[in-house]
Design an enzyme around this catalytic site. Structure first.
Site, mmCIF file in Angstrom:
data_model
loop_
_atom_site.group_PDB
_atom_site.id
_atom_site.type_symbol
_atom_site.label_atom_id
_atom_site.label_comp_id
_atom_site.label_asym_id
_atom_site.label_seq_id
_atom_site.Cartn_x
_atom_site.Cartn_y
_atom_site.Cartn_z
ATOM 1 N N ARG A 98 -48.674 21.106 -11.471
ATOM 2 C CA ARG A 98 -49.315 20.090 -10.901
ATOM 3 C C ARG A 98 -50.511 19.953 -11.665
ATOM 4 N NH1 ARG A 98 -45.787 18.842 -8.590
ATOM 5 N NH2 ARG A 98 -45.162 18.825 -6.372
ATOM 6 N N HIS A 132 -43.959 12.999 -16.772
ATOM 7 C CA HIS A 132 -43.478 13.788 -15.293
ATOM 8 C C HIS A 132 -42.053 13.658 -15.167
ATOM 9 C CE1 HIS A 132 -44.930 14.619 -10.884
ATOM 10 N NE2 HIS A 132 -43.867 15.179 -11.257
#
Length: 308
Positions: free
Chosen positions: A223, A271
């Protein structure tokens, strides 16, 4: 008939419709899989945090909300969501994360960038063996343990850390604040695979980054908010850290003018470390619905207090 509402966004419907219908059929579930329905008729909601659906109050018959992402931080605090929320724990997602982490650990361990970037000259630098390289995995959940085990199988000197003690692990592990300092002070490569919660945000701040040995590398596919961006840039600029490979960010897509994009000691990936794959995720969703219809406990139910 069981009504399943696909509320993960119109853009994902073409990708997921076929796999979900096949998975439901294979699971023996007769269901009406739809993108729109009267809220009171819906039995299950297939969800992604970017969905326009934000008010769950009208879904009075909904038995569970099944998230397509591993991360739930963007939905877990929704006060209208009183139904059980299940996060995605998908073997395909785990395999993708293991491949990403192992690939980038090996890249930094072997010093591959030196040979890729220096086409001229002959610089013969022999890296240590994997068993001489100390790797730390922050987060020992499904993804963290899988990555730690894969690295240990390659003979890396792997240790782990979690916020709370997890007895019985096959990976040497630390926990708590004191354990974090001990773990960071020995780590040459750090992999961050923690969920984003109030306790983990900015976990790697300036002080904790200073505990790392000089020349350490950070790989963050977890994250974006786990690391203090300003502190990380300062450590890289000062040369205390050798490199940071980052797949997640506080703002995504990462803004074009963000310092990470042009920093010589930062690798940015968009990502992609553990993308949800429709075929395998559909089977996970269908199996959880099958279990619930059979009055078996749902799998991977989110603990609202812990946030994951």
């Amino acid at each position: 008939m069981t009504v399943i509402l696909f509320a993960a966004g119109d853009a994902l419907w073409p990708e997921y419709e076929g796999p979900l219908r096949r998975a439901l059929e294979q699971a023996g579930i007769t269901a009406d899989l739809v993108c729109t329905a009267a809220p009171e008729d819906v039995d299950y909601i297939i969800y992604a945090p970017g969905s326009p659906l934000q008010d769950f109050t009208p879904y009075t018959s909904c038995r569970a909300v099944l998230n397509l992402w591993a991360g739930v931080e963007r939905i877990v605090g929704n006060a209208t969501l009183t139904q059980p929320l299940c996060r995605m724990v998908d073997p395909g997602l785990t395999e993708g994360m293991v491949e990403y982490v192992v690939g980038h650990v090996l890249r930094h361990h072997l010093g591959m960038d030196r040979y890729i970037l220096r086409a001229k000259g002959w610089q013969q630098i022999v890296p240590p063996l994997a068993r001489e390289r100390r790797v730390l995995v922050l987060g020992l959940g499904e993804l963290g343990l899988a990555c730690a085990r894969a690295l240990a199988a390659l003979n890396f000197d792997v240790q782990g850390w979690s916020r709370t003690e997890k007895p019985g692990l096959d990976i040497p592990a630390h926990h708590g604040a004191a354990g974090l300092e001990t773990a960071l002070r020995r780590a040459e490569i750090v992999v961050t695979l923690l969920p984003r919660t109030a306790e983990t945000e900015n976990l790697l701040d300036a002080e904790r980054l200073s505990w790392l040995p000089a020349g350490a590398v950070i790989i963050n596919p977890g994250r974006g908010a786990l690391i203090d961006d300003t502190a990380l840039l300062a450590a890289l600029d000062a040369g205390r850290l050798a490199h940071a490979t980052l797949d997640v960010f506080r703002v995504e897509p990462l803004p074009e003018d963000h310092p990470f994009r042009s920093h010589p000691r930062v690798t940015v990936t968009p990502h992609i470390a553990a993308d949800t794959r429709a075929s395998s995720a559909a089977r996970v969703v269908a199996d959880n619905i099958r279990r619930d219809l059979a009055r078996l406990p749902l799998l991977h139910v989110v603990d609202r207090q812990r946030g994951y």
